[in-house]
Structure formats: structure tokens, C-alpha cells
Design a protein around this motif. Structure first.
Motif, PDB file in Angstrom:
ATOM      1  N   PHE A 184       0.814  -1.211   0.000  1.00  0.00           N
ATOM      2  CA  PHE A 184       0.000   0.000   0.000  1.00  0.00           C
ATOM      3  C   PHE A 184       0.855   1.271   0.000  1.00  0.00           C
ATOM      4  O   PHE A 184       0.334   2.356   0.257  1.00  0.00           O
ATOM      5  CB  PHE A 184      -0.930  -0.013   1.215  1.00  0.00           C
ATOM      6  CG  PHE A 184      -1.707  -1.294   1.364  1.00  0.00           C
ATOM      7  CD1 PHE A 184      -2.673  -1.644   0.436  1.00  0.00           C
ATOM      8  CD2 PHE A 184      -1.430  -2.178   2.401  1.00  0.00           C
ATOM      9  CE1 PHE A 184      -3.374  -2.835   0.546  1.00  0.00           C
ATOM     10  CE2 PHE A 184      -2.133  -3.360   2.523  1.00  0.00           C
ATOM     11  CZ  PHE A 184      -3.097  -3.691   1.589  1.00  0.00           C
ATOM     12  N   ALA A 186       2.803   2.385   2.102  1.00  0.00           N
ATOM     13  CA  ALA A 186       2.685   3.062   3.394  1.00  0.00           C
ATOM     14  C   ALA A 186       4.063   3.396   3.953  1.00  0.00           C
ATOM     15  O   ALA A 186       5.039   2.675   3.726  1.00  0.00           O
ATOM     16  CB  ALA A 186       1.918   2.179   4.379  1.00  0.00           C
ATOM     17  N   GLN A 191      -0.641   4.485   8.395  1.00  0.00           N
ATOM     18  CA  GLN A 191      -0.998   4.414   6.977  1.00  0.00           C
ATOM     19  C   GLN A 191      -1.253   2.975   6.543  1.00  0.00           C
ATOM     20  O   GLN A 191      -2.194   2.708   5.786  1.00  0.00           O
ATOM     21  CB  GLN A 191       0.130   5.012   6.127  1.00  0.00           C
ATOM     22  CG  GLN A 191       0.259   6.514   6.194  1.00  0.00           C
ATOM     23  CD  GLN A 191       1.374   7.024   5.285  1.00  0.00           C
ATOM     24  OE1 GLN A 191       2.080   6.246   4.632  1.00  0.00           O
ATOM     25  NE2 GLN A 191       1.548   8.346   5.240  1.00  0.00           N
ATOM     26  N   GLU A 192      -0.412   2.062   7.011  1.00  0.00           N
ATOM     27  CA  GLU A 192      -0.573   0.658   6.622  1.00  0.00           C
ATOM     28  C   GLU A 192      -1.928   0.123   7.082  1.00  0.00           C
ATOM     29  O   GLU A 192      -2.642  -0.548   6.327  1.00  0.00           O
ATOM     30  CB  GLU A 192       0.568  -0.183   7.207  1.00  0.00           C
ATOM     31  CG  GLU A 192       0.568  -1.634   6.766  1.00  0.00           C
ATOM     32  CD  GLU A 192       1.056  -1.854   5.343  1.00  0.00           C
ATOM     33  OE1 GLU A 192       1.131  -3.026   4.933  1.00  0.00           O
ATOM     34  OE2 GLU A 192       1.363  -0.870   4.639  1.00  0.00           O
ATOM     35  N   ARG A 195      -4.834   1.927   5.010  1.00  0.00           N
ATOM     36  CA  ARG A 195      -4.886   1.535   3.602  1.00  0.00           C
ATOM     37  C   ARG A 195      -5.223   0.054   3.442  1.00  0.00           C
ATOM     38  O   ARG A 195      -5.914  -0.326   2.488  1.00  0.00           O
ATOM     39  CB  ARG A 195      -3.555   1.875   2.931  1.00  0.00           C
ATOM     40  CG  ARG A 195      -3.319   3.377   2.877  1.00  0.00           C
ATOM     41  CD  ARG A 195      -1.936   3.748   2.334  1.00  0.00           C
ATOM     42  NE  ARG A 195      -1.709   5.185   2.463  1.00  0.00           N
ATOM     43  CZ  ARG A 195      -0.604   5.801   2.047  1.00  0.00           C
ATOM     44  NH1 ARG A 195       0.371   5.101   1.466  1.00  0.00           N
ATOM     45  NH2 ARG A 195      -0.479   7.104   2.209  1.00  0.00           N
ATOM     46  N   GLU A 198      -8.943  -0.130   3.962  1.00  0.00           N
ATOM     47  CA  GLU A 198      -9.639   0.397   2.782  1.00  0.00           C
ATOM     48  C   GLU A 198      -9.623  -0.634   1.650  1.00  0.00           C
ATOM     49  O   GLU A 198     -10.637  -0.860   0.978  1.00  0.00           O
ATOM     50  CB  GLU A 198      -8.979   1.695   2.328  1.00  0.00           C
ATOM     51  CG  GLU A 198      -9.652   2.315   1.100  1.00  0.00           C
ATOM     52  CD  GLU A 198      -8.919   3.544   0.601  1.00  0.00           C
ATOM     53  OE1 GLU A 198      -9.550   4.355  -0.090  1.00  0.00           O
ATOM     54  OE2 GLU A 198      -7.716   3.689   0.879  1.00  0.00           O
ATOM     55  N   HIS A 199      -8.474  -1.258   1.440  1.00  0.00           N
ATOM     56  CA  HIS A 199      -8.356  -2.309   0.410  1.00  0.00           C
ATOM     57  C   HIS A 199      -9.311  -3.462   0.715  1.00  0.00           C
ATOM     58  O   HIS A 199      -9.990  -3.975  -0.186  1.00  0.00           O
ATOM     59  CB  HIS A 199      -6.911  -2.798   0.371  1.00  0.00           C
ATOM     60  CG  HIS A 199      -6.727  -4.157  -0.219  1.00  0.00           C
ATOM     61  ND1 HIS A 199      -6.888  -4.427  -1.570  1.00  0.00           N
ATOM     62  CD2 HIS A 199      -6.391  -5.339   0.354  1.00  0.00           C
ATOM     63  CE1 HIS A 199      -6.655  -5.707  -1.792  1.00  0.00           C
ATOM     64  NE2 HIS A 199      -6.358  -6.281  -0.644  1.00  0.00           N
TER      65      HIS A 199
END
Length: 451
Positions: A184, A186, A191-192, A195, A198-199
Motif C-alpha cells: 500500500f 505506506a 498508513q498501513e 490503507r 480500505e483495500h
């Protein structure tokens, strides 16, 4: 126990093995299995008298080491009393094992369905989820392993799946978080997590939420590299499963029963799944046993409706007696606490020190007695020490590293570009330091392949 050489006996064992035993995950003509003469505690030895410190815990199952006298005695006592009995009856060892397991599982996972191991536990957990929801699909992660039976191997997210994956098992794979090799882009854990969630939600949306029965994750992926999920990820998965009516299954076959310094890895993240699979450490592998811990809402589905599944040896008395004794030993001897304490004070700092001194170590990660070193050609580029799914000459650096470890009396657990550090959870400080010294020596061989 001091190993004694019996080379002739070892040769006979080896000859019979090579003539008749068909080994798993192997090209039969290309393997040379070690003939093992005995084992005790954290060690095993061959027929030449060579002793090895077992940093594999068998296959991450001897959480209390080999031949613990109290568990051996419990198996003997149960064999004298009742060696076996059909699963439809109430049997003391079975009932007590279920009670003790349910006392330790998180939340309301209070019903226990016994299996013979981890793979069939996964098979039954998925079956329960599909019957509970009436939906066909199951989501699972890349970089995962869930077992070698048909459904379990299709759920698996590593190359062992490929030969058996006919794309008809109703499985959809997605990327779970792994910051060191982020899919991602990140730059940090926050962030990881964001994301990756979200994925996952996008995957659910495009697959159709009403078609998805379950999502299964190893709480901490094991053979794929002991990748602890970043803060908030498992809680976020729990929320997505609740949002879309998806059964959340945690696979604790490898991480459960003290391996992480908690009874279950789920306790580290304060998350309760709907179903949880277990095996391995439940009785230190002394007699095959696995199972599914079931939440109240899923158990209720089968309150008046028969569950269409079972096994002849479900809750086998010898296996359950071993589980009762193992859980007793772990409580009496503070095995879970030992794993947590020595992970924090010996293994973690020791591996961090190795990482500082060896350019072949790209990352150290883990908890309790559940650790991995990511081996690389270059720390700067993070290029793996060997290519993904390497074999033969391409895998030479990892083979050389493993050989060096064995020459120094350490039996390693290597998988692709990683060496796992998974000693028994009741290993002593002296044994762990011995293993770290041997690992230090072996890593000098891996260093030779760095750039």
C-alpha cells in the motif's frame, strides 16, 4: 539425558523410512531426513549422539518441550483407564479439556468442537460459517497458511496452494498489512492499517457482501513470517465483518496456547472472533488434537438444527487427557508468563543485537516465543536473500545458512527468506542464549551473500 551413539540402529531407521515413508511437501527422491533417536525438553538428538537445540518446537507445537513427565504420565493413566471412545458420548477427559479451553478463549467462545488437527479445524470453521450465513465465499489473506486439506490449502496464501488451486473453492484472497513489504506504499503503521482496511472493504464491496460467508486470518501469520498486525487492524476487520454480516474466523493454530506470551494472540489485540481454530500447543503435540472454539450466536444456529459434520476421533480421550495435563502444566509452571518475560528480556533484545551486526538481517519482528528474522541481500533495497519461492540453486543462500545453524547445534525453522525463532515456551534463559549464539554464527554465512 545424555545421547548415546547407536549408528547401526539409526541406519536401519533411515533405510526403512526411505523405503516406505512418503513425506509431506517433498520430492521423495531429493530428501534426506534426519533419523531422530530421542528428545527431551528443548533438545533432540540423532543416532550418532549429535544433539540439537530445537528452535522449531517440532513444527511450532512443542510449547512445553518434549517428554514433559506430567503429560506423559497423564497419557499413560488415561490409556490404562480408557484408551478411546466414540465422540457421541460424554467422556471425562473430553469434557474437562473443553472446559479448560473455554476458560481461556476470549469472549463467549465457550463451545468447543474437537478435531484431529489444525487443517480440519479450519475446514469445519468454514463449514460452520457457510451454514450459519447461507453464503458461499470466504476471504483470506496472501502471506498466510491454513493447512493442507482441500479447503484449507485453497485458503492458504502462499505457493503451497498453487498445485491444488482449481479456483473452485469459493476463496478470494486479499492483501493484509505488512509494513516492511507494504503493498500500500505506506510509510508508517497508521498508513498501513488505514490503507489495508480500505483495500479490504473495497474487496468486500466488489465481491458482493451478501456472497461472503467468512473472513479468516491468522491472528499473527506464522510460516509466512510472523508479521504482527499493526495497531487497529484486527479491530478494523472486526468492525467490517460486523458491518457486512461476515463471520470473523481467527486461526490460532500456531499462535495459540502461550506462543505469544498470552494464552491466545487475540488477547494482544483485544479482539474476539466468531470462530477460532486451534491445535498444536493445546497439548504440545503429544497426541493429535485440534478444534474450533464457537461463539454463542453460531452455536445457536445448531441448537435445533444438526451440524452436518464430525470425525471418528473427535475429542479422543488420549489427546484430551494430554490437553488437560498440558494446560495444567502451563498454569502451574507459568509457561505463558515465561514466554512473555523471556521474549521481552532475552529473545527480542538478542535478535535486535544480531540485526545490528549482520547485514543479512533486514528486520526483526515478533513477540513472546514467536519471532522471525527477515533475511535480505541488501538492507537498503530490501531485496530478499533468495527469490520468492526459490528452489534448487536459487535457494542456495538459505540452504547454506540452515546448514551452518545445524553445524552449530541449532535446528532452525527456515521458510523462503526468513528464519523463525520459535523455541519451546518454557525454554530457559540459558537455552535461549545458546540458541542466539548459534544463530549469530550461522548468520555470518548468510552475510556472505549480501551486497
Amino acid at each position: 539425558m545424555t545421547p548415546q551413539p547407536h549408528s547401526d540402529a539409526g541406519a536401519a531407521v533411515k533405510a526403512a523410512d526411505r523405503a516406505h515413508v512418503f513425506h509431506s511437501w517433498s520430492a521423495q527422491d531429493l530428501i534426506d531426513p534426519l533419523a531422530v533417536a530421542g528428545a527431551e525438553g528443548s533438545y533432540f538428538w540423532d543416532y550418532d549422539g549429535t544433539r540439537y537445540l530445537d528452535f522449531t518446537s517440532g513444527l511450532v507445537f512443542t510449547n512445553i518441550g518434549y517428554q514433559h513427565p506430567k503429560v506423559v504420565a497423564a497419557i499413560q493413566e488415561q490409556a490404562a483407564k480408557m484408551t478411546t471412545f466414540a465422540p457421541a458420548f460424554a467422556v471425562e477427559a473430553r469434557s474437562e479439556a473443553a472446559r479448560l479451553i473455554a476458560e481461556r478463549t476470549p469472549g463467549d467462545l465457550d463451545k468447543i468442537f474437537f478435531t484431529n488437527g489444525g487443517a480440519d479445524a479450519v475446514e469445519h470453521a468454514v463449514r460452520m460459517a457457510r451454514l450459519h450465513t447461507g453464503r458461499p465465499k470466504v476471504l483470506s489473506a496472501y502471506r498466510s497458511y491454513h493447512g493442507g486439506t482441500q479447503q484449507a490449502i485453497n485458503l492458504t496464501g502462499d505457493p503451497r496452494r498453487w498445485a491444488s488451486d482449481g479456483a473452485a473453492a469459493g476463496v478470494v484472497h486479499f492483501w493484509a498489512p505488512f509494513l516492511y513489504r507494504s503493498r500500500f506504499y505506506a510509510e508508517n503503521e497508521d498508513q498501513e492499517t488505514a490503507r489495508a482496511l480500505e483495500h479490504l472493504e473495497t474487496t468486500i464491496a466488489f465481491e458482493g457482501p451478501a456472497t461472503i460467508a467468512a473472513l479468516i486470518l491468522e491472528t499473527i501469520p506464522g510460516t509466512a513470517g510472523i508479521m504482527l498486525p499493526p495497531p487497529g487492524y484486527l479491530a478494523g476487520v472486526r468492525e467490517l465483518c460486523d458491518k457486512y454480516g461476515i463471520v470473523f474466523i481467527l486461526d490460532e493454530v500456531m499462535a495459540g496456547f502461550g506462543r505469544t506470551g498470552e494464552w491466545f494472540a487475540a488477547d494482544l489485540f483485544d479482539v474476539t472472533p466468531d470462530l477460532m481454530t486451534f491445535a498444536k500447543g493445546v497439548n504440545s503435540g503429544y497426541v493429535p488434537l485440534g478444534g474450533v472454539a464457537i461463539s454463542g450466536k453460531i452455536a445457536e444456529t445448531f441448537g435445533k438444527r444438526p451440524y452436518p459434520g464430525g470425525l471418528t476421533y473427535s475429542g479422543h480421550p488420549l489427546a484430551c487427557a494430554a490437553a488437560v495435563a498440558t494446560l495444567g502444566v502451563m498454569a502451574e509452571e507459568g509457561v505463558v508468563e515465561n514466554a512473555r518475560r523471556l521474549g521481552e528480556t532475552v529473545v527480542g533484545p538478542g535478535l535486535a543485537d544480531l540485526a545490528e551486526r549482520h547485514p543479512s538481517v533486514g528486520e526483526v519482528r515478533g513477540v513472546g516465543m514467536f519471532w522471525a528474522l527477515e533475511l535480505v541481500k541488501s538492507r537498503e533495497t530490501r531485496e530478499p536473500l533468495v527469490p520468492y519461492n526459490a528452489a534448487g540453486e536459487a535457494n542456495a543462500p538459505m540452504a547454506a545458512f540452515a546448514g551452518a545453524a545445524k553445524r552449530h547445534g541449532l535446528w532452525p525453522f527456515v521458510n523462503m527468506n526468513r528464519t523463525h525463532v520459535v523455541p519451546p515456551c518454557n525454554a530457559t534463559e540459558a537455552e535461549l542464549k545458546e540458541g542466539l549464539e548459534a544463530l549469530d554464527a550461522a548468520l555470518t554465512v548468510a552475510d556472505e551473500y549480501t551486497v
